[in-house]
Write an enzyme that holds these catalytic residues in place. Sequence first.
Site, PDB file in Angstrom:
ATOM      1  N   SER A 188       0.105  14.913 124.517  1.00 57.86           N
ATOM      2  CA  SER A 188      -1.320  15.036 124.815  1.00 57.86           C
ATOM      3  C   SER A 188      -1.621  14.584 126.252  1.00 57.86           C
ATOM      4  O   SER A 188      -1.092  15.157 127.197  1.00 57.86           O
ATOM      5  CB  SER A 188      -2.124  14.250 123.779  1.00 57.86           C
ATOM      6  OG  SER A 188      -3.493  14.573 123.843  1.00 57.86           O
ATOM      7  N   ASP A 342      -4.881  23.914 117.698  1.00 56.79           N
ATOM      8  CA  ASP A 342      -5.103  22.852 118.680  1.00 56.79           C
ATOM      9  C   ASP A 342      -5.919  23.408 119.842  1.00 56.79           C
ATOM     10  O   ASP A 342      -5.596  24.476 120.370  1.00 56.79           O
ATOM     11  CB  ASP A 342      -3.744  22.330 119.171  1.00 56.79           C
ATOM     12  CG  ASP A 342      -3.842  21.198 120.183  1.00 56.79           C
ATOM     13  OD1 ASP A 342      -4.950  20.691 120.418  1.00 56.79           O
ATOM     14  OD2 ASP A 342      -2.790  20.819 120.732  1.00 56.79           O
ATOM     15  N   HIS A 372      -3.353  19.182 116.592  1.00 57.53           N
ATOM     16  CA  HIS A 372      -3.214  18.135 117.593  1.00 57.53           C
ATOM     17  C   HIS A 372      -2.946  16.774 116.943  1.00 57.53           C
ATOM     18  O   HIS A 372      -3.616  16.384 115.990  1.00 57.53           O
ATOM     19  CB  HIS A 372      -4.461  18.040 118.461  1.00 57.53           C
ATOM     20  CG  HIS A 372      -4.230  17.285 119.720  1.00 57.53           C
ATOM     21  ND1 HIS A 372      -3.652  17.869 120.824  1.00 57.53           N
ATOM     22  CD2 HIS A 372      -4.444  15.987 120.053  1.00 57.53           C
ATOM     23  CE1 HIS A 372      -3.546  16.973 121.783  1.00 57.53           C
ATOM     24  NE2 HIS A 372      -4.011  15.818 121.343  1.00 57.53           N
TER      25      HIS A 372
END
Length: 398
Positions: A188, A342, A372
């Site tokens: 991320s 995501d 995610h």
Amino acid sequence: MGRTIFLLISVVLVAYYIYIPLPDDIEEPWKIILGNTLLKLGGDLASFGELLGLNHFMDTVQLFMRFQVVPPTSDENVTVMETDFNSVPVRIYIPKRKSTTLRRGLFFIHGGGWCLGSAAYFMYDTLSRRTAHRLDAVVVSTDYGLAPKYHFPKQFEDVYHSLRWFLQEDILEKYGVDPRRVGVSGDSAGGNLTAAVTQQILQDPDVKIKLKVQALIYPALQALDMNVPSQQENSQYPLLTRSLLIRFWSEYFTTDRDLEKAMLLNQHVPVEFSHLLQFVNWSSLLPQRYKKGYFYKTPTPGSLELAQKYPGFTDVKACPLLANDSILHHLPMTYIITCQYDVLRDDGLMYVKRLQNTGVHVTHHHIEDGFHGALTLPGLKITYRMQNQYLNWLHKNL
């Protein structure tokens, strides 16, 4: 009768609060709903506190997340210690089993939207232990300054200086790391920082040791177009909604909510920086299946004053997808994970395409039922599956 009606209303309200639309192919949906409900509750309480002027939203969420912190305790397989690399806190994991050769080294950067997260969080501590044991590798998991206390470029600089320290010959020798087998990885926002520092370290003439690989797990790579297909399609899916993603991006640069408002409208890139949009033009960079009938629309020009006050969203150190091909061409072997459900899916897909176009060796794993945060959520089948794919690639290539 009154109690029955009250109970019925309460059940309906709770069901409404916890409900989230999930695709049919998502495994173990109730575990995801439970986790998302806890995050949503924490976020709502943080928003309420911010509305009352009690505390900044991100500061409150950081307090809620403190329960994740675990001590640097060694176990039967791995020795764990904490130290500083160039004044940046790191947690180091060293396998206990004897080795007759130098070990590979992995420098890991945690996620959390540049506002949350720590190497000491249970989910990252667990992943680092498993990585060290499974790969017989020395793992350095770095921390960095977080927003809202710190803004860009602090996060980038902390990670860069920490990695640069690790890549010194005497430091690698101290921890028994083979200088020919060092990689960097992150998820991320950590994937963002991984891509950014990997690009910049290549251009540092004082760094003689070259990275062998980089691994980017559902990375955030650009903040110019906040209306790519994955942000439209997955705007309400856990664990990262479009609105939360934009809050993270804006907090990375400033606490001024004007930037967040402009980004929500996709009206923050001034005409003077419109030449950068070529690097994030999803109409030319995404495979056809991910466009799904969406039509590309150039973002509406924004305020030059806003971009001048907060230039981070046009800086390649914050948005690695903006790098020129001449830089990308020299990047090491790359591994990228993207997830179908995501909001950041298309950032990763566009980077895959750009790296391939410049001749970089890229392995891309697209998780069709992924979302995610799935790499580090405890107790989920998809977590073990994704971790195994990730670790298998590192085992083969690092």
